[in-house]
Design an enzyme around this catalytic site. Structure first.
Site, PDB file in Angstrom:
ATOM      1  N   GLU A 151       0.821  -1.213   0.000  1.00 16.59           N
ATOM      2  CA  GLU A 151       0.000   0.000   0.000  1.00 16.59           C
ATOM      3  C   GLU A 151       0.856   1.265   0.000  1.00 16.59           C
ATOM      4  O   GLU A 151       0.646   2.172  -0.816  1.00 16.59           O
ATOM      5  CB  GLU A 151      -0.921  -0.001   1.231  1.00 16.59           C
ATOM      6  N   SER A 152       1.794   1.378   0.907  1.00 17.21           N
ATOM      7  CA  SER A 152       2.527   2.633   1.072  1.00 17.21           C
ATOM      8  C   SER A 152       4.037   2.475   1.071  1.00 17.21           C
ATOM      9  O   SER A 152       4.732   3.485   1.248  1.00 17.21           O
ATOM     10  CB  SER A 152       2.111   3.295   2.391  1.00 17.21           C
TER      11      SER A 152
END
Length: 316
Positions: free
Chosen positions: A99-100
């Site tokens: 995700e990040s």
């Protein structure tokens, strides 16, 4: 006719000014998201404008609190969140990496925020006031993922529901151009971050002792080949016949026996201590030759033993 304004010697129509005034805020929002949120986005992207504005507002409220102190490492926070909500070990860590990439202040092109990339509506539903604060943000992401896992009872479907929403998952991974690629990435990262079970120690089997059998080896005698004697020429009377001398054959190479072992040496010693005893062979003397008159004497003896009987004849 429409009014025109001169700018640097060029006249710009009014509708161009209106378009420029409308595009300028959009460009500013996308540029701020790309710069502050450490992401890639087109400056003219018109999608998720409201989500991006909310993300920028949350970022502006959070940033002064960590400007000097920073944040603690994410790995201990992720491990505690996984244990707290009963997630498989390493699954939340893999999801955060996809995700990040482990960046706390990440803002996506759709307006998702924080290490778990929570949308503003999802963060509000989970009760996360500051999605950029790692501890509450990771706790909310773990709680949301555990809820999807209990609902679908499948890791693939739970990860798909985390990305696309539970309403988009109907027994299979939705194909919306993003989720079908997102799920394999998370599972691949999970395979790398998941702790491997310790290898079982291999216990070597005890080898059975092999019985040693003593084998007597016969003594090998040395074989020595003597050279053949040279042939001498024949002699006739006092004068020797002129015969071409015969070349003596080369002596055969002496074959050295192999070194006897201990058993062979023992056998050889016994053989030397007890030499074989040869049995005497009785030689029968030859009988003397009989004289030639022996047959006549034999016939005389036969006549004396048994007198000859002559038949009588009667004269008539």
């Amino acid at each position: 006719m429409g009014r025109k304004r001169a700018l640097g010697g060029f006249s710009i129509p009014w509708w161009a000014w209106v378009g420029l005034a409308a595009v300028t805020p959009l460009v500013l929002i996308n540029t701020a998201v790309a710069w502050l949120g450490d992401t890639h986005i087109s400056p003219l992207s018109p999608s998720f404008v409201e989500m991006k504005v909310n993300a920028l507002r949350s970022y502006a409220a959070h940033r002064p609190s960590c400007l000097w102190d920073g944040h603690e490492p994410l790995e201990p926070l992720i491990a505690r969140a996984e244990r707290r909500h009963g997630l498989p070990e390493g699954l939340l860590h893999a999801l955060v990496l996809v995700e990040s990439e482990g960046r706390v202040h990440r803002i996506s092109p759709a307006g998702a925020m924080g290490p778990g990339q929570l949308m503003p509506t999802t963060a509000k539903m989970l009760g996360v006031e500051d999605p950029f604060d790692p501890e509450p943000a990771l706790d909310g992401s773990a709680r949301y993922l555990a809820e999807q896992l209990r609902r679908f009872r499948d890791v693939r479907l739970a990860v798909a529901a985390y990305n696309a929403g539970p309403g988009a998952v109907n027994g299979r991974v939705p194909r919306n151009g993003e989720t079908e690629y997102y799920v394999p990435k998370v599972l691949t990262a999970w395979a790398r971050t998941r702790p491997q079970p310790p290898a079982r120690p291999v216990v070597a089997a005890r080898a059975r002792p092999v019985p040693v059998v003593a084998v007597e080896t016969p003594v090998r005698a040395a074989v020595v080949v003597k050279p053949a004697p040279a042939v001498r020429p024949a002699q006739t009377g006092a004068r020797k016949a002129a015969v071409a001398p015969v070349r003596p054959q080369p002596a055969a190479t002496k074959v050295e026996p192999a070194r006897p072992s201990a058993a062979e040496k023992t056998g050889a010693a016994v053989a030397r201590a007890k030499p074989p005893v040869a049995k005497p062979v009785a030689v029968k003397p030859k009988p003397p030759a009989k004289p030639r008159s022996a047959p006549a004497k034999a016939s005389t003896r036969a006549t004396q033993a048994k007198p000859a009987v002559t038949p009588s004849t009667h004269q008539g």
